[in-house]
Enzyme design. Structure first.
Site, short mmCIF file in Angstrom:
data_model
loop_
_atom_site.label_atom_id
_atom_site.label_comp_id
_atom_site.label_asym_id
_atom_site.label_seq_id
_atom_site.Cartn_x
_atom_site.Cartn_y
_atom_site.Cartn_z
N LYS A 68 0.85 -1.21 0.00
CA LYS A 68 0.00 0.00 0.00
C LYS A 68 0.88 1.26 0.00
O LYS A 68 1.95 1.23 -0.60
CB LYS A 68 -0.97 -0.05 1.18
CG LYS A 68 -1.72 -1.37 1.25
CD LYS A 68 -2.87 -1.38 2.20
CE LYS A 68 -3.56 -2.74 2.13
NZ LYS A 68 -4.74 -2.83 2.97
N HIS A 116 -8.84 -2.56 -6.12
CA HIS A 116 -8.72 -2.76 -4.67
C HIS A 116 -9.80 -1.92 -3.98
O HIS A 116 -10.09 -0.80 -4.41
CB HIS A 116 -7.33 -2.35 -4.19
CG HIS A 116 -7.06 -2.76 -2.78
ND1 HIS A 116 -7.60 -2.10 -1.70
CD2 HIS A 116 -6.34 -3.80 -2.28
CE1 HIS A 116 -7.21 -2.72 -0.59
NE2 HIS A 116 -6.44 -3.75 -0.92
N GLU A 141 -11.44 -10.19 -1.56
CA GLU A 141 -11.03 -9.43 -0.38
C GLU A 141 -12.26 -8.81 0.26
O GLU A 141 -12.65 -7.68 -0.09
CB GLU A 141 -10.07 -8.32 -0.78
CG GLU A 141 -8.76 -8.81 -1.33
CD GLU A 141 -7.65 -7.82 -1.02
OE1 GLU A 141 -6.72 -8.19 -0.31
OE2 GLU A 141 -7.74 -6.66 -1.46
P1 PGA Z 1 -4.43 -6.65 5.15
O1 PGA Z 1 -4.68 -6.01 3.69
O2 PGA Z 1 -3.67 -7.92 4.94
O3 PGA Z 1 -3.62 -5.63 5.88
O4 PGA Z 1 -5.78 -6.88 5.74
C1 PGA Z 1 -4.98 -6.81 2.59
C2 PGA Z 1 -5.20 -5.97 1.35
O5 PGA Z 1 -5.78 -4.89 1.46
O6 PGA Z 1 -4.79 -6.34 0.24
#
Ligand code: PGA
Length: 263
Positions: A15, A99, A171
């Site tokens: 990110k 995303h 997700e």
């Molecule tokens: P996280 O994020 O593993 O910190 O929950 C996953 C993502 O947003 O791809």
């Protein structure tokens, strides 16, 4: 795994958390200890500004490179945007598209996501199409319908032969960054639904698409998640920022993760 594209994909999504200095510090710890089993593919999705430096550091290493976003045109008057051509030039092979953080904070809708998918494929980048429902939609029993719709729109006008080899990621929004991962059984159910939709839309090419699970994946839950044959890999946010944790995730063991079928 049910996706026929071969290897399990372990994709780290840093990110907006990496500077070049921080990426180098991570790789200094990560690369010397990394020796992924032959059935796994490891990829890092880094911020645009970090891609050139880490592309260099990853040369000859068993780690691929992904971008976290792409614009849908290849060039032109789009101040501040980054095109597929620009990414390909840097040795990027995958790109995250859709995303939930982009859908939420930048109002990306299914139409924009479809254009981005087509731009990635046109530039020989493999899209990682992210889909998932918010908590209220799940509570209302509409998670499958919403995710199916996201998949259908994302793949509009995409010829099956071109979609072969792309990746999907389930997700659930309520699981991202919350420490509340989906249970392996719930994730597997959604994966099966996405798989059915891909098969319906793309025919045999659908079977080449790996479906990853993302949302609070950690060293503690990776084994039970990967024990489910519907799960072809993982998309890892927070735990991919810590070399120690991400190494453990790469080294998951399906066998130690077996749970009774109702979990
Ligand atoms: P996280 O994020 O593993 O910190 O929950 C996953 C993502 O947003 O791809």
């Amino acid at each position: 795994m049910t996706g026929t594209a071969g290897k399990t994909l372990i994709l780290g999504n840093s990110k907006m958390n990496l500077t070049v200095a921080r990426a180098r510090a991570f790789l200094d710890l990560f690369l010397p200890r990394l020796s992924p089993p032959a059935d796994r593919e490891v990829v890092l999705a880094a911020p645009f500004t970090v891609l050139p430096a880490i592309s260099e550091s990853l040369r000859g290493q068993p780690v691929g490179l992904a971008a976290q976003n792409i614009f849908w045109e290849d060039e032109g008057p789009y101040t501040g945007e980054i095109s597929g051509q620009m990414l390909s030039e840097l040795g990027v092979t995958y790109v995250l598209i859709g995303h939930s953080e982009r859908r939420t904070h930048f109002q990306e809708d299914n139409r924009m996501i479809n254009r981005k998918i087509r731009a990635a494929l046109r530039n020989r980048l493999k899209p990682v199409l992210c889909v998932g429902e918010p908590e209220d939609v799940r509570a209302a029993g509409r998670a499958e319908a919403m995710v199916r719709e996201q998949v259908v729109h994302a793949l509009e006008d995409v010829p099956p032969a071109e979609a072969a080899g792309m990746v999907a990621a389930y997700e659930p929004i309520w699981a991202i960054g919350t420490g509340r991962a989906a249970s392996p059984a719930d994730a597997a159910e959604m994966h099966a639904c996405i798989r059915a939709e891909l098969d319906r839309l793309l025919g045999p090419a659908g079977g080449t698409i790996r479906i990853l699970y993302g949302g609070s994946v950690t060293p503690e839950n990776i084994d039970v998640l990967m024990a489910r044959p519907e799960i072809d890999g993982v998309l890892v946010g927070a735990a991919s920022l810590k070399a120690e944790e991400f190494l453990r995730i790469v080294e998951y063991s399906e066998n130690s993760g077996s749970l009774p079928a109702n979990r």
